[in-house]
Motif scaffolding. Sequence first.
Motif, PDB file in Angstrom:
ATOM      1  N   GLU A 177       0.808  -1.226   0.000  1.00 22.60           N
ATOM      2  CA  GLU A 177       0.000   0.000   0.000  1.00 22.60           C
ATOM      3  C   GLU A 177       0.839   1.272   0.000  1.00 22.60           C
ATOM      4  O   GLU A 177       0.325   2.367  -0.244  1.00 22.60           O
ATOM      5  CB  GLU A 177      -0.921   0.046   1.232  1.00 22.60           C
ATOM      6  N   GLY A 215       0.154   2.582   3.697  1.00 24.72           N
ATOM      7  CA  GLY A 215      -1.294   2.678   3.829  1.00 24.72           C
ATOM      8  C   GLY A 215      -1.785   3.215   5.155  1.00 24.72           C
ATOM      9  O   GLY A 215      -2.982   3.175   5.435  1.00 24.72           O
ATOM     10  N   THR A 261      -4.451   5.622  -7.006  1.00 25.52           N
ATOM     11  CA  THR A 261      -3.030   5.329  -7.215  1.00 25.52           C
ATOM     12  C   THR A 261      -2.812   4.036  -7.992  1.00 25.52           C
ATOM     13  O   THR A 261      -3.693   3.181  -8.073  1.00 25.52           O
ATOM     14  CB  THR A 261      -2.284   5.197  -5.868  1.00 25.52           C
ATOM     15  N   GLN A 262      -1.633   3.931  -8.554  1.00 27.44           N
ATOM     16  CA  GLN A 262      -1.234   2.736  -9.302  1.00 27.44           C
ATOM     17  C   GLN A 262       0.279   2.609  -9.218  1.00 27.44           C
ATOM     18  O   GLN A 262       0.980   3.610  -9.075  1.00 27.44           O
ATOM     19  CB  GLN A 262      -1.674   2.899 -10.760  1.00 27.44           C
ATOM     20  N   ARG A 273       4.481   3.533  -6.372  1.00 24.75           N
ATOM     21  CA  ARG A 273       3.046   3.856  -6.362  1.00 24.75           C
ATOM     22  C   ARG A 273       2.846   5.371  -6.330  1.00 24.75           C
ATOM     23  O   ARG A 273       3.412   6.074  -5.492  1.00 24.75           O
ATOM     24  CB  ARG A 273       2.362   3.223  -5.136  1.00 24.75           C
ATOM     25  N   SER A 323      -1.878   3.955  -1.204  1.00 15.88           N
ATOM     26  CA  SER A 323      -3.192   3.513  -1.689  1.00 15.88           C
ATOM     27  C   SER A 323      -4.363   4.090  -0.895  1.00 15.88           C
ATOM     28  O   SER A 323      -5.488   4.113  -1.388  1.00 15.88           O
ATOM     29  CB  SER A 323      -3.268   1.983  -1.672  1.00 15.88           C
ATOM     30  N   ASN A 324      -4.116   4.558   0.327  1.00 19.18           N
ATOM     31  CA  ASN A 324      -5.199   5.132   1.134  1.00 19.18           C
ATOM     32  C   ASN A 324      -5.189   6.662   1.104  1.00 19.18           C
ATOM     33  O   ASN A 324      -5.690   7.317   2.015  1.00 19.18           O
ATOM     34  CB  ASN A 324      -5.108   4.645   2.583  1.00 19.18           C
TER      35      ASN A 324
END
Length: 348
Positions: A177, A215, A261-262, A273, A323-324
């Motif tokens: 994450e 994350g 995100t990626q 990321r 990712s968060n």
Amino acid sequence: MSILEQLSIKHPILLAPMAGVSTPELAAEVSNSGAFGSLGLGASSIASARQQIEATRALTEQPFQLNFFCHETEALNPETAARWIKYLRPAFAEFGATPPESLQCIYPSFRDNNELLNLVLDTRPKAVSFHFGIPHPKQIQALKQAGIITMVSATNLAEAQAIEAAGIDIIIAQGIEAGGHRGIFNPAIDASIKTADLVQLIHKHCQRPIVAAGGIMNGQQARLMLKLGAEAVQLGTAFVQCRSSNANTAYRQALFNQPLTQITSSISGRPARGLINRWHMQIEQPHRPEVPGYPYTYDLAKQLHAVASAQGDQGYGAFWAGSNVAQIRELEATDLINQLVLEIKQGH
């Protein structure tokens, strides 16, 4: 000895050392709030790194960490580079520019650079951390003799065990994450484990203290990591929006307005990321050629971003984020740490 005692901090919170985004002001604000500030110096010259360390010391008497890249330096494959430059030529052409004919190794590895080691030994920070690998045994020995705490990122159990075997003091468990670059030692091997699972794995099989990273945006998430076996947590994305960070206006706005995100290796040559932009939507195509190694690919990406941003297009920025990121809060560093501490304590 607990991490709090080792690092001489009040709260189990570390600022992720984000190269390009970290500043002496942000590091000092975090350290002055009882957490552990950081300077991401992997992209800095020796002179710039020294200046940042001195500037941070002028703003805080509290401890902080320095961070460097520890990648295996690889030779550039000219054919791979030529194909990649050709592939990005239309992107440059959109802005009336032509790509360079060759790519440069813009970031040295700590493993190959005793000037960086000498800088650390000379400035004596409380701790030094490493991403992408482990320093040479002689370098670790020199840091230990100087009384400097060592930390290395692990993205899987095998890396964590190698970190422990090398005598490193603290393992940073970086889950999938996490924003920015994956700390993987070998770019061909990425376990892609979630932070919570990685913390549990390392806690079960290793003896070193663990810092959970990836994350974590609030105290509830931090508390879960502490329950699973981490002794502290490391946050990066949550702090990028702080006024004292070096993020530009476009980056700050994107954190709140485009929080998807990626992971891609098209920007730097290593998986990282970030917020989804033109890299992910236009460059990362199924027919994309192999990218040159790190950091050669990054050299080209930075040049493309420079020509695009000069014409007001921020679509090629490296806007790293976890990712968060959608849970990001508009708070200055001191207030954010106070809020995190409050939220962590609410569960006890």
